[in-house]
Scaffold this active site. Structure first.
Site, PDB file in Angstrom:
ATOM      1  N   GLU A  53       1.793   3.980  10.290  1.00  0.00           N
ATOM      2  CA  GLU A  53       0.321   4.065  10.272  1.00  0.00           C
ATOM      3  C   GLU A  53      -0.201   5.183  11.177  1.00  0.00           C
ATOM      4  OE1 GLU A  53      -1.901   0.544   9.628  1.00  0.00           O
ATOM      5  OE2 GLU A  53      -0.156  -0.603   9.038  1.00  0.00           O
ATOM      6  N   PHE A  83       0.860  -1.188   0.000  1.00  0.00           N
ATOM      7  CA  PHE A  83       0.000   0.000   0.000  1.00  0.00           C
ATOM      8  C   PHE A  83       0.893   1.233   0.000  1.00  0.00           C
ATOM      9  CE2 PHE A  83      -2.591   3.002   2.700  1.00  0.00           C
ATOM     10  CZ  PHE A  83      -3.643   3.168   1.819  1.00  0.00           C
ATOM     11  N   THR A  91       1.756   8.623  13.306  1.00  0.00           N
ATOM     12  CA  THR A  91       2.648   8.792  14.461  1.00  0.00           C
ATOM     13  C   THR A  91       1.822   9.019  15.736  1.00  0.00           C
ATOM     14  OG1 THR A  91       2.723  11.179  14.169  1.00  0.00           O
ATOM     15  CG2 THR A  91       4.406   9.905  13.003  1.00  0.00           C
ATOM     16  N   ARG A 149      18.716 -15.158  36.733  1.00  0.00           N
ATOM     17  CA  ARG A 149      19.928 -14.375  36.971  1.00  0.00           C
ATOM     18  C   ARG A 149      20.074 -14.044  38.460  1.00  0.00           C
ATOM     19  NH1 ARG A 149      24.763 -12.955  34.564  1.00  0.00           N
ATOM     20  NH2 ARG A 149      25.377 -10.847  35.168  1.00  0.00           N
ATOM     21  N   GLY A 191       4.453  12.091   5.029  1.00  0.00           N
ATOM     22  CA  GLY A 191       3.627  10.949   5.382  1.00  0.00           C
ATOM     23  C   GLY A 191       2.415  11.360   6.198  1.00  0.00           C
TER      24      GLY A 191
HETATM   25  C1  LIG Z   1       9.376   0.641   8.565  1.00  0.00           C
HETATM   26  C2  LIG Z   1       8.276   1.508   7.999  1.00  0.00           C
HETATM   27  C3  LIG Z   1       7.259   0.917   7.235  1.00  0.00           C
HETATM   28  C4  LIG Z   1       6.277   1.731   6.651  1.00  0.00           C
HETATM   29  N1  LIG Z   1       5.346   1.142   5.820  1.00  0.00           N
HETATM   30  C5  LIG Z   1       4.505   1.960   5.112  1.00  0.00           C
HETATM   31  C6  LIG Z   1       3.619   1.421   4.106  1.00  0.00           C
HETATM   32  O1  LIG Z   1       3.565   0.201   3.883  1.00  0.00           O
HETATM   33  N2  LIG Z   1       2.863   2.285   3.372  1.00  0.00           N
HETATM   34  C7  LIG Z   1       2.893   3.619   3.565  1.00  0.00           C
HETATM   35  O2  LIG Z   1       2.208   4.333   2.857  1.00  0.00           O
HETATM   36  N3  LIG Z   1       3.708   4.170   4.519  1.00  0.00           N
HETATM   37  C8  LIG Z   1       4.508   3.372   5.276  1.00  0.00           C
HETATM   38  N4  LIG Z   1       5.349   3.921   6.229  1.00  0.00           N
HETATM   39  C9  LIG Z   1       5.369   5.371   6.400  1.00  0.00           C
HETATM   40  C10 LIG Z   1       4.807   5.853   7.730  1.00  0.00           C
HETATM   41  O3  LIG Z   1       3.410   5.673   7.752  1.00  0.00           O
HETATM   42  C11 LIG Z   1       5.239   7.316   7.862  1.00  0.00           C
HETATM   43  O4  LIG Z   1       6.644   7.317   8.097  1.00  0.00           O
HETATM   44  C12 LIG Z   1       4.513   8.031   8.991  1.00  0.00           C
HETATM   45  O5  LIG Z   1       3.145   8.191   8.698  1.00  0.00           O
HETATM   46  C13 LIG Z   1       5.128   9.413   9.280  1.00  0.00           C
HETATM   47  O6  LIG Z   1       5.300  10.138   8.121  1.00  0.00           O
HETATM   48  P1  LIG Z   1       6.732  10.811   7.801  1.00  0.00           P
HETATM   49  O7  LIG Z   1       7.756   9.769   7.947  1.00  0.00           O
HETATM   50  O8  LIG Z   1       6.624  11.499   6.499  1.00  0.00           O
HETATM   51  O9  LIG Z   1       6.951  11.840   8.949  1.00  0.00           O
HETATM   52  P2  LIG Z   1       6.444  13.366   8.941  1.00  0.00           P
HETATM   53  O10 LIG Z   1       5.014  13.406   8.564  1.00  0.00           O
HETATM   54  O11 LIG Z   1       7.415  14.183   8.186  1.00  0.00           O
HETATM   55  O12 LIG Z   1       6.565  13.717  10.492  1.00  0.00           O
HETATM   56  C14 LIG Z   1       7.785  14.099  11.122  1.00  0.00           C
HETATM   57  C15 LIG Z   1       7.449  14.450  12.571  1.00  0.00           C
HETATM   58  O13 LIG Z   1       6.541  15.560  12.587  1.00  0.00           O
HETATM   59  C16 LIG Z   1       5.394  15.219  13.350  1.00  0.00           C
HETATM   60  N5  LIG Z   1       4.211  15.898  12.802  1.00  0.00           N
HETATM   61  C17 LIG Z   1       3.804  15.949  11.494  1.00  0.00           C
HETATM   62  N6  LIG Z   1       2.652  16.641  11.408  1.00  0.00           N
HETATM   63  C18 LIG Z   1       2.328  17.025  12.671  1.00  0.00           C
HETATM   64  C19 LIG Z   1       1.249  17.775  13.245  1.00  0.00           C
HETATM   65  N7  LIG Z   1       0.246  18.227  12.495  1.00  0.00           N
HETATM   66  N8  LIG Z   1       1.257  17.964  14.578  1.00  0.00           N
HETATM   67  C20 LIG Z   1       2.256  17.482  15.374  1.00  0.00           C
HETATM   68  N9  LIG Z   1       3.299  16.782  14.885  1.00  0.00           N
HETATM   69  C21 LIG Z   1       3.334  16.549  13.565  1.00  0.00           C
HETATM   70  C22 LIG Z   1       5.286  13.726  13.231  1.00  0.00           C
HETATM   71  O14 LIG Z   1       4.491  13.150  14.260  1.00  0.00           O
HETATM   72  C23 LIG Z   1       6.753  13.332  13.321  1.00  0.00           C
HETATM   73  O15 LIG Z   1       7.145  13.313  14.659  1.00  0.00           O
HETATM   74  C24 LIG Z   1       6.304   3.128   6.875  1.00  0.00           C
HETATM   75  C25 LIG Z   1       7.305   3.692   7.676  1.00  0.00           C
HETATM   76  C26 LIG Z   1       8.284   2.904   8.221  1.00  0.00           C
HETATM   77  C27 LIG Z   1       9.366   3.565   9.021  1.00  0.00           C
END
Ligand SMILES: Cc1cc2nc3c(=O)[nH]c(=O)nc-3n(C[C@H](O)[C@H](O)[C@H](O)COP(=O)(O)OP(=O)(O)OC[C@H]3O[C@@H](n4cnc5c(N)ncnc54)[C@H](O)[C@@H]3O)c2cc1C
Length: 387
Positions: free
Chosen positions: A366, A123, A368, A271, A131
């Protein structure tokens, strides 16, 4: 009120527990070290019917229920998170959107082999530029001569590059809505489509044996009928997909934390320090007791959210509550389990070292923890941005 699982749910939990203990546990350390999904284990999971658990028998599924899927994920995660997330993503993110939103023809083509574990689907929502802010999707799909022409990229996609991955369901901008918002649609991309490329697997802190890749789409052409549901339904579809997925990730967190608890109790009895088992020291007893409280409360939250989902009742806030609480609890449990193990906890041969590395991502994938808190606050009627 009835807190007991049904005899069928209990029996299937037993089957998965035995599979996890007998087949997965002896391989967990090696899988983690090799950072490769063992396809023979995936095959056995298919034979057990795990990939088709919540789907109807007419599509090759087990006709079981969502809670049974959560129990299976929990039991696998108690032993190994990579195998558990492979199942969670395959069912929750790969097959679920096709089952929920697909046409009969799409279900026959894709869902049937997915239920049997013959193929895996992924997906693709997250992009390199964002994300949490999924509405900022940049990937585009333009309809040309009966084909969607897709351009863009996706980041961190689970199960996207295994030897049996056959499709990725991606969200893409297909136009503009009346209010000026992006129109987002969901399109099925078979992995053998020219212009589609899955990059090398990421090197992750944990979930080593789970397959996660960046994907690129360069003039990738798929038939118009690969649209999932209606044009413009993409935003709603992925929100619904993630609601189910959050409960399943919370179940994974409960399993990981239960694994930490099991290991901590065992080690605290074995332990010795100062002439006594370390489990006789109140400082460690408190840590382990807190771990148990966390596991039990998170489990209740997960089962209740799953139950609401199965009743067809609203469960969005309960899914976020379960995901937030269970995943943060799992991170704490893993950190405390390493502490119980002392120096050995920091050495890769101890399972708690792996649990420690595997736990962190649960607070990220899915949605944060921050996003879950926003959703919970939204449910209380507090104002906020579109999520
Ligand atoms: C191992 C792994 C597997 C994954 N598998 C999938 C998958 O199969 N399909 C898929 O589509 N995605 C997948 N993901 C992506 C995952 O869902 C995203 O990494 C996640 O949703 C966060 O998005 P980002 O990494 O872009 O972080 P960002 O959105 O850039 O966020 C960075 C930080 O800012 C914070 N933040 C952002 N917006 C706000 C707000 N409005 N208020 C407060 N804080 C905020 C976040 O909480 C985070 O701490 C996967 C990620 C990993 C690491």
């Amino acid at each position: 009120m009835d807190f007991d699982l049904s005899p069928e749910q209990e029996a299937f939990r037993r089957v998965v527990r035995d599979f996890a203990d007998e087949v997965v546990r002896p391989r967990a350390e090696e899988m983690d070290e090799r950072a490769e999904l063992p396809m023979d284990i995936v095959k056995q999971m298919g034979e057990l019917g795990l990939f088709g658990l919540p789907f109807p028998e007419e599509y090759g599924g087990q006709g079981s229920d969502f809670l049974t899927l959560c129990l299976a994920i929990e039991e696998l995660a108690r032993v190994d998170s990579s195998i558990a997330i492979t199942l969670e993503a395959a069912v929750g993110l790969g097959a679920n959107p096709i089952h929920r939103f697909g046409t009969q023809a799409q279900k026959e083509r894709w869902l049937v082999p997915m239920c049997r574990g013959e193929i895996l689907g992924a997906f693709g929502l997250t992009e390199p530029d964002g994300g949490s802010d999924a509405g900022a999707t940049r990937t585009t799909a333009v309809l040309e001569d009966g084909q969607w022409v897709i351009n863009g990229s996706k980041a961190f996609i689970t199960n996207a590059g295994t030897p049996i991955t056959a499709l990725v369901t991606v969200t893409a901008v297909t136009g503009k809505e009346a209010g000026g918002h992006k129109e987002i649609s969901t399109i099925i991309v078979p992995t053998d489509t020219p212009g589609y490329q899955a990059a090398k697997a990421y090197r992750k802190i944990g979930w080593h044996a789970s397959d996660t890749r960046e994907l690129s789409f360069n003039d990738c052409r798929v038939p118009e009928e690969n649209l999932l549901g209606e044009v413009g339904a993409g935003y709603k579809q992925f929100l619904q997909t993630l609601d189910d997925g959050r409960i399943a990730i919370a179940a994974l967190a409960v399993g990981l934390a239960q694994g930490c608890l099991d290991e901590s109790v065992r080690y605290a009895k074995e332990r010795h320090a100062f002439g006594r088992p370390i489990g006789a020291f109140q400082g460690l007893q408190f840590k382990i007791a807190d771990m148990r409280v966390g596991v039990e409360l998170a489990r209740l939250a997960v089962y209740r959210a799953a139950w609401l989902q199965m009743q067809g009742r609203p469960f969005k806030a309960e899914a976020s509550i379960a995901k937030l609480y269970a995943t943060e609890m799992a991170v704490t449990a893993a950190r405390d389990a390493v502490q119980v193990f002392g120096g050995y906890g920091y050495i890769e041969e101890s399972p708690v070292a792996r649990y420690y590395r595997d736990a962190k991502v649960l607070e990220i994938g899915e949605g944060t923890s921050e996003i879950q808190r926003l959703l919970i606050a939204r449910d209380l009627g507090l104002p906020g941005t579109d999520l």
